[in-house]
Motif scaffolding. Structure first.
Motif, PDB file in Angstrom:
ATOM      1  N   LEU A   1      46.886  48.913  21.294  1.00  0.00           N
ATOM      2  CA  LEU A   1      46.021  48.341  22.329  1.00  0.00           C
ATOM      3  C   LEU A   1      44.923  49.325  22.737  1.00  0.00           C
ATOM      4  CD1 LEU A   1      48.477  46.455  24.736  1.00  0.00           C
ATOM      5  CD2 LEU A   1      46.940  45.489  23.023  1.00  0.00           C
ATOM      6  N   LYS A   2      45.269  50.603  22.827  1.00  0.00           N
ATOM      7  CA  LYS A   2      44.286  51.608  23.252  1.00  0.00           C
ATOM      8  C   LYS A   2      43.156  51.764  22.236  1.00  0.00           C
ATOM      9  CE  LYS A   2      47.279  54.463  26.189  1.00  0.00           C
ATOM     10  NZ  LYS A   2      47.914  55.788  26.388  1.00  0.00           N
ATOM     11  N   GLN A   3      43.420  51.403  20.979  1.00  0.00           N
ATOM     12  CA  GLN A   3      42.414  51.549  19.941  1.00  0.00           C
ATOM     13  C   GLN A   3      41.620  50.259  19.708  1.00  0.00           C
ATOM     14  OE1 GLN A   3      45.109  52.827  16.921  1.00  0.00           O
ATOM     15  NE2 GLN A   3      45.025  54.980  17.506  1.00  0.00           N
ATOM     16  N   HIS A   4      41.910  49.246  20.507  1.00  0.00           N
ATOM     17  CA  HIS A   4      41.228  47.956  20.383  1.00  0.00           C
ATOM     18  C   HIS A   4      40.015  47.925  21.317  1.00  0.00           C
ATOM     19  CE1 HIS A   4      40.807  43.772  19.411  1.00  0.00           C
ATOM     20  NE2 HIS A   4      40.980  43.386  20.654  1.00  0.00           N
ATOM     21  N   ASP A   5      38.954  47.215  20.920  1.00  0.00           N
ATOM     22  CA  ASP A   5      37.706  47.196  21.698  1.00  0.00           C
ATOM     23  C   ASP A   5      37.714  46.209  22.867  1.00  0.00           C
ATOM     24  OD1 ASP A   5      36.471  49.177  20.315  1.00  0.00           O
ATOM     25  OD2 ASP A   5      35.462  47.842  18.905  1.00  0.00           O
ATOM     26  N   PHE A   6      38.528  45.175  22.797  1.00  0.00           N
ATOM     27  CA  PHE A   6      38.628  44.143  23.839  1.00  0.00           C
ATOM     28  C   PHE A   6      37.275  43.524  24.194  1.00  0.00           C
ATOM     29  CE2 PHE A   6      42.526  46.577  24.636  1.00  0.00           C
ATOM     30  CZ  PHE A   6      43.451  45.547  24.604  1.00  0.00           C
ATOM     31  N   PRO A   7      36.641  42.830  23.258  1.00  0.00           N
ATOM     32  CA  PRO A   7      35.399  42.131  23.600  1.00  0.00           C
ATOM     33  C   PRO A   7      35.613  41.054  24.663  1.00  0.00           C
ATOM     34  CG  PRO A   7      36.183  41.462  21.425  1.00  0.00           C
ATOM     35  CD  PRO A   7      37.008  42.643  21.833  1.00  0.00           C
ATOM     36  N   GLY A   8      36.842  40.539  24.755  1.00  0.00           N
ATOM     37  CA  GLY A   8      37.148  39.531  25.773  1.00  0.00           C
ATOM     38  C   GLY A   8      37.698  40.113  27.052  1.00  0.00           C
ATOM     39  N   ASN A   9      37.757  41.447  27.129  1.00  0.00           N
ATOM     40  CA  ASN A   9      38.148  42.164  28.349  1.00  0.00           C
ATOM     41  C   ASN A   9      39.564  41.806  28.818  1.00  0.00           C
ATOM     42  OD1 ASN A   9      35.708  43.807  29.005  1.00  0.00           O
ATOM     43  ND2 ASN A   9      34.760  41.788  28.831  1.00  0.00           N
TER      44      ASN A   9
ATOM     45  N   SER B   1      37.717  44.509  16.205  1.00  0.00           N
ATOM     46  CA  SER B   1      38.122  45.666  15.410  1.00  0.00           C
ATOM     47  C   SER B   1      39.104  46.532  16.160  1.00  0.00           C
ATOM     48  CB  SER B   1      36.889  46.494  15.063  1.00  0.00           C
ATOM     49  OG  SER B   1      36.215  46.887  16.228  1.00  0.00           O
ATOM     50  N   SER B   2      40.041  47.124  15.436  1.00  0.00           N
ATOM     51  CA  SER B   2      41.003  48.031  16.026  1.00  0.00           C
ATOM     52  C   SER B   2      41.348  49.078  14.990  1.00  0.00           C
ATOM     53  CB  SER B   2      42.260  47.271  16.470  1.00  0.00           C
ATOM     54  OG  SER B   2      42.887  46.699  15.361  1.00  0.00           O
ATOM     55  N   ALA B   3      42.349  49.911  15.259  1.00  0.00           N
ATOM     56  CA  ALA B   3      42.640  51.045  14.401  1.00  0.00           C
ATOM     57  C   ALA B   3      43.256  50.629  13.077  1.00  0.00           C
ATOM     58  CB  ALA B   3      43.574  52.010  15.110  1.00  0.00           C
ATOM     59  N   PHE B   4      43.886  49.437  13.030  1.00  0.00           N
ATOM     60  CA  PHE B   4      44.507  49.035  11.764  1.00  0.00           C
ATOM     61  C   PHE B   4      43.644  47.980  11.090  1.00  0.00           C
ATOM     62  CE2 PHE B   4      45.981  44.929  13.224  1.00  0.00           C
ATOM     63  CZ  PHE B   4      46.029  45.104  14.589  1.00  0.00           C
ATOM     64  N   GLN B   5      43.759  47.880   9.756  1.00  0.00           N
ATOM     65  CA  GLN B   5      42.964  46.941   8.986  1.00  0.00           C
ATOM     66  C   GLN B   5      43.572  45.547   9.041  1.00  0.00           C
ATOM     67  OE1 GLN B   5      40.035  47.644   7.561  1.00  0.00           O
ATOM     68  NE2 GLN B   5      40.265  49.614   8.605  1.00  0.00           N
ATOM     69  N   PRO B   6      42.741  44.497   8.944  1.00  0.00           N
ATOM     70  CA  PRO B   6      43.272  43.134   8.943  1.00  0.00           C
ATOM     71  C   PRO B   6      44.217  42.928   7.773  1.00  0.00           C
ATOM     72  CG  PRO B   6      40.883  43.130   9.226  1.00  0.00           C
ATOM     73  CD  PRO B   6      41.276  44.537   8.869  1.00  0.00           C
ATOM     74  N   LEU B   7      45.245  42.128   8.003  1.00  0.00           N
ATOM     75  CA  LEU B   7      46.186  41.818   6.931  1.00  0.00           C
ATOM     76  C   LEU B   7      45.509  40.937   5.884  1.00  0.00           C
ATOM     77  CD1 LEU B   7      49.408  40.965   8.956  1.00  0.00           C
ATOM     78  CD2 LEU B   7      49.026  42.992   7.553  1.00  0.00           C
ATOM     79  N   SER B   8      45.620  41.298   4.649  1.00  0.00           N
ATOM     80  CA  SER B   8      45.136  40.452   3.571  1.00  0.00           C
ATOM     81  C   SER B   8      46.259  39.526   3.138  1.00  0.00           C
ATOM     82  CB  SER B   8      44.698  41.317   2.381  1.00  0.00           C
ATOM     83  OG  SER B   8      45.828  41.972   1.819  1.00  0.00           O
TER      84      SER B   8
END
Length: 450
Positions: A342-350, A392-399
């Motif tokens: 969570l700390k590495q997530h940008d939270f565009p939706g706040n 975007s966050s610290a981990f990559q999206p699951l393929s």
């Protein structure tokens, strides 16, 4: 400025004077020593052993150095520099734990203008909390405290307030805090969501209508401005008010007079106005999309509501608070690794986005401990629902390979329907709560459920 030590005659008189204040008050020397306290202080914060010559920053904060040396604003230091009274919002240690306190520092001079003492007035801020709270604003970060300081300054007046901040940052909660902190708190705060309203619907919602004034008006309806009489009117997303309606809104604000739709009777109302928007109203004025005269009427006291990105220090506190608000029957906790995601997530939706993520996490977890993988899955849902949103966050999206060959990729409509169905089941068909969690209006929820 000359600063001298205290003399006994001045000290005795000022120590007695403290009892004249209707709030906790202390007498402080120029070297931060607490010389006297009044009964209000004892009742709210406890006694202070005056014989030990305790310093104010030791008692209020547990610091070993003055506040400004510990990274905070210091009202005593500010008063020394300005020579006049200063006001600062602090987080104090109290018998109940840490609390927000509005501190006002008054310099006391002798007849020659020499500084003798300081009188420090302390008023607890009841609309916010430094700890988990089910009904208040919560936070302790610098950006949060700056906002809270503005709230405490404006609450006791009737000045119009304009809340500026991104969607999902908590502007409605801030509006409630302004209302609750003022003298109108015993009366109603009435909210109108301005987004998506047509001219006729906006006018009917705001001013009310009489029976037969238009098709579907089967009875008289009292408008929100009349319901807000004596209290507060909160116009959320004021930037979406139709341009043709802005002149009527301006007249209402300036005169307090209005006419229900279809009526010739002029009525009057008296309310405190709070508006909120995520749009740049100044640019809208330049573009001719918002009336300049209305802009200056509502922008008497602007307050910036910080985004969650500006409040990273509050993330743990907000997460714990939201978990308790979402699930009152079962207590949930995040693992340290889940919190790191969570700390590495940008939270565009706040904060609204954080609430959505935690709601999903509770639905997805089988225990009361929310793991890193669960939070990652919750964030992945956002990517599936709306790939245009940057989450975007610290981990990559699951393929598809990461998820396994059997992964089922849903179309957007089906994924949304499943998500809303799960929310409805979790909240026992409480549509108002579901709309709040999903971050949409009640009207939009009904439309999607149909």
């Amino acid at each position: 400025m000359d600063v001298i030590a205290s003399d006994s005659s001045s000290f005795d008189g000022l120590a007695s004077m403290l009892e004249g204040y209707d709030c906790p008050a202390i007498l402080v020397s120029v070297d931060y020593r607490i010389l006297a306290i009044n009964q209000h202080y004892r009742d709210e914060f406890g006694d202070v052993p005056l014989q030990q010559s305790k310093r104010c920053f030791e008692v209020s904060h547990g610091y070993s150095v003055p506040c400004d040396e510990a990274g905070e604003d210091c009202p005593l230091s500010a008063t020394l520099q300005s020579g006049r009274k200063e006001r600062v919002l602090h987080i104090h240690q109290t018998p109940r734990g840490k609390e927000h306190v509005d501190v006002e520092m008054l310099p006391i001079h002798d007849s020659q203008g020499q500084l003798l003492f300081f009188v420090e007035l302390l008023r607890s801020v009841s609309v916010a909390s430094v700890q988990d709270s089910s009904k208040k604003l919560v936070g302790s970060s610098k950006s949060f405290n700056r906002m809270l300081e503005k709230i405490t300054r404006v609450s006791h007046s009737d000045a119009s307030v304009l809340l500026l901040g991104e969607s999902g940052s908590g502007k409605e909660l801030v509006a409630h805090a302004v209302h609750q902190g003022g003298h109108r708190a015993s009366n109603s705060m009435v909210t109108l969501e301005c987004a998506g309203l047509t001219d006729s619907l906006f006018e009917s919602e705001l001013f009310g209508h009489v029976k037969g004034s238009f098709t579907g008006a089967h009875s008289n309806r009292v408008g929100l401005v009349e319901l807000a009489n004596g209290g507060t009117l909160f116009l959320d997303e004021i930037g979406d008010v139709p341009l043709s309606m802005q002149v009527k809104l301006l007249r209402l604000i300036e005169t307090g007079a209005f006419r229900p739709v279809g009526s010739s009777t002029v009525k009057h109302t008296n309310f405190r106005l709070i508006c909120a928007t995520h749009k740049n109203l100044a640019q809208m004025v330049k573009a001719g999309e918002f009336r300049q005269d209305l802009y200056y009427r509502i922008n008497v006291y602007p307050i910036h509501v910080p985004s969650l990105r500006e409040r990273q220090d509050d993330l743990v506190l907000l997460t714990n608070t939201l978990l308790k608000r979402i699930s009152q029957r079962k207590e949930y906790h995040l693992t340290d690794s889940a919190m790191q995601v969570l700390k590495q997530h940008d939270f565009p939706g706040n904060i609204r986005e954080l609430s959505n993520i935690l709601n999903r996490a509770i639905l997805l977890t089988d225990t009361n401990l929310i793991e890193r993988s669960t939070i990652q899955e919750c964030l992945e849902i956002d990517r599936e629902l709306d790939p245009l949103i940057d989450t975007s966050s610290a981990f990559q999206p699951l393929s598809i390979t990461d998820a396994g060959e059997g992964r089922e990729w849903l179309d957007l409509k089906t994924a949304e329907k499943r998500y809303l169905s799960e929310l409805m089941a979790f909240h026992h068909d409480d549509k108002e709560q579901v709309a709040k969690v999903a971050g949409i209006s009640l009207r939009s929820l009904y439309r999607k459920l149909e």
